[in-house]
Design a protein around this motif. Structure first.
Motif, mmCIF file in Angstrom:
data_model
loop_
_atom_site.group_PDB
_atom_site.id
_atom_site.type_symbol
_atom_site.label_atom_id
_atom_site.label_comp_id
_atom_site.label_asym_id
_atom_site.label_seq_id
_atom_site.Cartn_x
_atom_site.Cartn_y
_atom_site.Cartn_z
ATOM 1 N N GLU A 7 19.938 8.982 20.057
ATOM 2 C CA GLU A 7 20.949 9.890 20.591
ATOM 3 C C GLU A 7 20.730 10.157 22.084
ATOM 4 O O GLU A 7 20.836 11.283 22.555
ATOM 5 N N GLY A 8 20.394 9.105 22.817
ATOM 6 C CA GLY A 8 20.245 9.198 24.261
ATOM 7 C C GLY A 8 18.915 9.718 24.773
ATOM 8 O O GLY A 8 18.730 9.853 25.971
ATOM 9 N N ARG A 9 17.954 9.999 23.870
ATOM 10 C CA ARG A 9 16.638 10.507 24.279
ATOM 11 C C ARG A 9 15.533 9.626 23.718
ATOM 12 O O ARG A 9 15.619 9.172 22.587
ATOM 13 N N MET A 10 14.487 9.440 24.498
ATOM 14 C CA MET A 10 13.326 8.686 24.036
ATOM 15 C C MET A 10 12.525 9.569 23.085
ATOM 16 O O MET A 10 12.231 10.721 23.401
ATOM 17 N N VAL A 11 12.206 9.046 21.896
ATOM 18 C CA VAL A 11 11.442 9.824 20.922
ATOM 19 C C VAL A 11 10.226 9.044 20.443
ATOM 20 O O VAL A 11 10.236 7.827 20.383
ATOM 21 N N THR A 12 9.181 9.787 20.091
ATOM 22 C CA THR A 12 7.987 9.227 19.478
ATOM 23 C C THR A 12 8.201 9.214 17.961
ATOM 24 O O THR A 12 9.128 9.866 17.463
ATOM 25 N N PRO A 13 7.344 8.539 17.201
ATOM 26 C CA PRO A 13 7.468 8.597 15.746
ATOM 27 C C PRO A 13 7.393 10.035 15.212
ATOM 28 O O PRO A 13 8.147 10.405 14.319
ATOM 29 N N GLY A 42 28.388 3.075 12.359
ATOM 30 C CA GLY A 42 28.125 1.640 12.464
ATOM 31 C C GLY A 42 26.997 1.295 13.419
ATOM 32 O O GLY A 42 26.748 0.131 13.690
ATOM 33 N N GLY A 43 26.299 2.304 13.945
ATOM 34 C CA GLY A 43 25.192 2.071 14.881
ATOM 35 C C GLY A 43 23.944 1.561 14.189
ATOM 36 O O GLY A 43 23.877 1.437 12.961
ATOM 37 N N ASN A 44 22.920 1.265 14.974
ATOM 38 C CA ASN A 44 21.642 0.781 14.453
ATOM 39 C C ASN A 44 20.875 1.918 13.789
ATOM 40 O O ASN A 44 20.828 3.027 14.306
ATOM 41 N N VAL A 45 20.234 1.600 12.668
ATOM 42 C CA VAL A 45 19.417 2.573 11.950
ATOM 43 C C VAL A 45 17.957 2.162 12.080
ATOM 44 O O VAL A 45 17.612 0.988 11.938
ATOM 45 N N ILE A 46 17.109 3.148 12.364
ATOM 46 C CA ILE A 46 15.667 2.922 12.434
ATOM 47 C C ILE A 46 14.994 3.765 11.360
ATOM 48 O O ILE A 46 15.607 4.670 10.791
ATOM 49 N N SER A 47 13.742 3.449 11.065
ATOM 50 C CA SER A 47 13.026 4.202 10.035
ATOM 51 C C SER A 47 11.646 4.597 10.531
ATOM 52 O O SER A 47 11.086 3.971 11.430
ATOM 53 N N VAL A 48 11.137 5.658 9.918
ATOM 54 C CA VAL A 48 9.784 6.113 10.217
ATOM 55 C C VAL A 48 9.185 6.673 8.927
ATOM 56 O O VAL A 48 9.855 7.374 8.180
ATOM 57 N N GLY A 49 7.955 6.325 8.650
ATOM 58 C CA GLY A 49 7.227 6.889 7.523
ATOM 59 C C GLY A 49 6.343 8.013 8.031
ATOM 60 O O GLY A 49 5.747 7.903 9.107
ATOM 61 N N CYS A 63 20.078 7.165 12.442
ATOM 62 C CA CYS A 63 20.920 6.388 13.337
ATOM 63 C C CYS A 63 20.485 6.650 14.773
ATOM 64 O O CYS A 63 20.168 7.777 15.137
ATOM 65 N N GLN A 64 20.486 5.604 15.596
ATOM 66 C CA GLN A 64 20.122 5.773 16.993
ATOM 67 C C GLN A 64 21.262 6.363 17.812
ATOM 68 O O GLN A 64 21.038 6.858 18.913
ATOM 69 N N ASP A 65 22.490 6.312 17.297
ATOM 70 C CA ASP A 65 23.655 6.711 18.084
ATOM 71 C C ASP A 65 24.280 8.045 17.687
ATOM 72 O O ASP A 65 24.950 8.676 18.492
ATOM 73 N N CYS A 66 24.127 8.467 16.432
ATOM 74 C CA CYS A 66 24.756 9.713 15.990
ATOM 75 C C CYS A 66 23.758 10.554 15.191
ATOM 76 O O CYS A 66 22.607 10.181 15.053
ATOM 77 N N GLU A 67 24.197 11.649 14.609
ATOM 78 C CA GLU A 67 23.306 12.584 13.914
ATOM 79 C C GLU A 67 22.952 12.176 12.489
ATOM 80 O O GLU A 67 22.135 12.839 11.850
ATOM 81 N N TRP A 68 23.526 11.093 11.956
ATOM 82 C CA TRP A 68 23.282 10.699 10.562
ATOM 83 C C TRP A 68 21.790 10.423 10.334
ATOM 84 O O TRP A 68 21.111 9.789 11.131
ATOM 85 N N ALA A 69 21.285 10.933 9.214
ATOM 86 C CA ALA A 69 19.898 10.703 8.798
ATOM 87 C C ALA A 69 19.794 10.918 7.309
ATOM 88 O O ALA A 69 20.574 11.676 6.708
#
Length: 74
Positions: A7-13, A42-49, A63-69
């Motif tokens: 969502e436009g910000r760099m984040v750590t795990p 339809g944006g890219n989805v990333i995952s974190v354990g 999602c890297q682009d919107c609030e969906w999680a």
């Protein structure tokens, strides 16, 4: 550590897990590509354990682009 733009910000795990969980995890694994598209935009989805507590391990998808999680708890 694998930092990513979400969502436009760099984040750590740890920060990614906190975005999904609502509080800081005890520990988080590196962020990975989830090889799926966001059902909302339809944006890219990333995952974190991560471990929200000593007795629980959760995988979160964001999602890297919107609030969906979502998590694998759902």
């Amino acid at each position: 550590m694998s930092n990513r733009v979400v969502e436009g910000r760099m984040v750590t795990p740890e920060r990614l897990a906190e975005l999904v969980e609502g509080e800081k995890p005890l520990e988080a694994e590196p962020i990975e590509d989830a090889d799926r598209e966001c059902p909302d935009c339809g944006g890219n989805v990333i995952s974190v354990g991560y471990m929200p507590s000593v007795t629980e391990f959760v995988t979160a998808y964001k999602c890297q682009d919107c609030e969906w999680a979502e998590t694998d708890r759902d």
